[in-house]
Design a protein around this motif. Sequence first.
Motif, mmCIF file in Angstrom:
data_model
loop_
_atom_site.group_PDB
_atom_site.id
_atom_site.type_symbol
_atom_site.label_atom_id
_atom_site.label_comp_id
_atom_site.label_asym_id
_atom_site.label_seq_id
_atom_site.Cartn_x
_atom_site.Cartn_y
_atom_site.Cartn_z
ATOM 1 N N ASP A 197 30.200 -1.554 24.578
ATOM 2 C CA ASP A 197 30.102 -2.929 25.089
ATOM 3 C C ASP A 197 29.649 -2.973 26.551
ATOM 4 O O ASP A 197 29.373 -4.045 27.070
ATOM 5 C CB ASP A 197 31.417 -3.693 24.902
ATOM 6 N N GLY A 198 29.538 -1.795 27.179
ATOM 7 C CA GLY A 198 28.963 -1.759 28.525
ATOM 8 C C GLY A 198 27.500 -2.177 28.504
ATOM 9 O O GLY A 198 26.936 -2.561 29.534
ATOM 10 N N ASP A 252 33.512 6.586 27.979
ATOM 11 C CA ASP A 252 32.697 6.591 26.749
ATOM 12 C C ASP A 252 32.344 8.034 26.423
ATOM 13 O O ASP A 252 32.290 8.883 27.311
ATOM 14 C CB ASP A 252 31.354 5.874 26.979
ATOM 15 N N ASP A 294 34.166 4.477 22.741
ATOM 16 C CA ASP A 294 34.466 3.805 24.014
ATOM 17 C C ASP A 294 35.990 3.839 24.173
ATOM 18 O O ASP A 294 36.711 3.085 23.513
ATOM 19 C CB ASP A 294 33.922 2.367 23.939
ATOM 20 N N ASP A 346 30.685 -1.692 33.486
ATOM 21 C CA ASP A 346 31.460 -0.890 32.533
ATOM 22 C C ASP A 346 30.672 0.378 32.251
ATOM 23 O O ASP A 346 29.474 0.450 32.527
ATOM 24 C CB ASP A 346 31.647 -1.720 31.246
HETATM 25 CA CA CA Z 1 33.774 -0.404 27.420
#
Ligand code: CA
Length: 599
Positions: free
Chosen positions: A203-204, A32, A47, A242
Amino acid sequence: MMSARAESKITAADIRSSGETDTGLVREENQDCIFVDQGQGLYAVFDGMGGHQGGATASLVARNTLVDVIARNRADYRTDKLLVKACKAAGAEVHRQAKANRELHGMGTTVVVLAMPQPNQAIIAHVGDSRAYLLRDQRLRRLTADHTIVAELVAAGRLTPEQAFDHPHASVLSRNLGGLPTTEVDLLKVELNVGDRLLLCSDGLNGYATRGAIEQVLSGAADPKAAVSDLIDLAKRGGGGDNVSTVVIDITKPSPDPSQDRGAKAWWNRRPLFMSACERMGMAGSPLVTQLPVTEALEFLAGSFCEAVYLDLNGTTGIHVWTYADSLVKAWFEREDDYQPIQELFDILRAAALSVVTDVAKTDNDFAVCLEISLLRALVVGEMVVGVQLSARLEERNEQFAIQSATSELPETTFANVATVPFTSLHSAMPAGPEVNHCLTQGTQAAMQTTGAHARPRLRAILDATLISASEFSGEAEMITTACELYGNRLLTEQEIDPIFDGLDACRSAHLAAIDDLDASPVVRGVALRALAGAHQSLFHAFALVAVDAGKPTTDALQEMNENTAQLRELLQRNERQLTKLEHALDTVEDFVHGDLTK
Ligand code: CA
């Protein structure tokens, strides 16, 4: 009216922001990357994805290209086209480098970029599943739709959200920057309000924390710096599987100008003035605080009132003054059964508060009007609390009297000659008995005649409700219902409200006079008068509460007022008159009941 919030102008000085990116607990590399530049109002999260080095390179190349394109086209910054152009350029550059370098083949990245060309507007562009959220009024709203295969299948109705939730390919993107030479970019605009908090994330975060948890953490954090790190902690507590990136932007309340002597601060600045006024008027000699030295006595009575008012002005509530009065009065009545010291305390608080208003008026008359309304409201709140406490005391008295009545044929102490307190309630355990009920019915019929209530539904409703209440000793809930019916659907203006107060006054005098004229024993008349006075007061009180409640949104908003506009000025004056009237009305009830019951 327009709310003060909508009127306040947001400037660049009201923006606070922070960003952080973290590898997480499982991955070895952070692919990221983020961009935070409060000066130019540009924020982004990328990302990256792709094999060895690919992901990290993709996100970095995209960031640098995007920032560069925007910097080279400053003239176009106000147009939303620039963000789309910059995202497309970033995608093309990632794609170009992926083609040129075999090791980077297939790399790509998401982007969510937020630009604030002016402080009250956000333009957001995004590709992929990095998200933008808005926290407004403590509620979290997602602003972006994920560009994933699964999300698109759900949107097309081919998957249910439940099926999508645990889908093995949930994170497969349908679009990214770099996979193709060009890509479609989604764009949206948000008008910002004071108090808004914006979040950009990879999205982590949302993959490892529920929406509810994100909402809770985001609403709870004191500032953007705390928010970004609390959110990263949240993702880690959820497994941290993540890389996780968060950027938080606050539109804070305009910072108060210290040279300004307005709002709650104006009140607080005059604390010494208020305290010395209280001292001069002899507050330290109050029986409420005989055991305390002067300084502590003043601190206890005046200091805590001053603080309660300050907190209420600040938060536009009445809860602190309510609590002040409630604890003070409760403690006093546990020791003594004397209303006088409470009355004197409130008289001094009122006079001292008004001396503060006079002082404010020397420099700022408009604001003084505003402050006075707020203070009067605080005092009405305090007196209402006293009323509630006195009612509870009276109820005990009534119970004692009921026991006495039940155990002796002719009680030496009748209810009529038990000393009572001026605020009364119709709560009572005392059975009315047939003579009293007969007396009440006869008196009501006579009052219907004298007021002409047969032809005037409003007066009739008042007399009916008070008769029922007096003879059945029904609770305050019924009175609130009657009060709401009387209030109906009207505005809080003199023309609309005054006739009802007048009606309440007229009915009360006629009703009690009629009972007094009846040919019944003094004890029966005394009990009937007592019950009716309580019923009338209760209805009056309920109506005043309903009316104060109806005016509350306006008075609250007025406290926030910092602009002197003609429209607000007019509203202020209207509210002032109305509140003074309500106050006066409450005083009248008190005097009346007090006078009548002790004769
Ligand atoms: Ca990710």
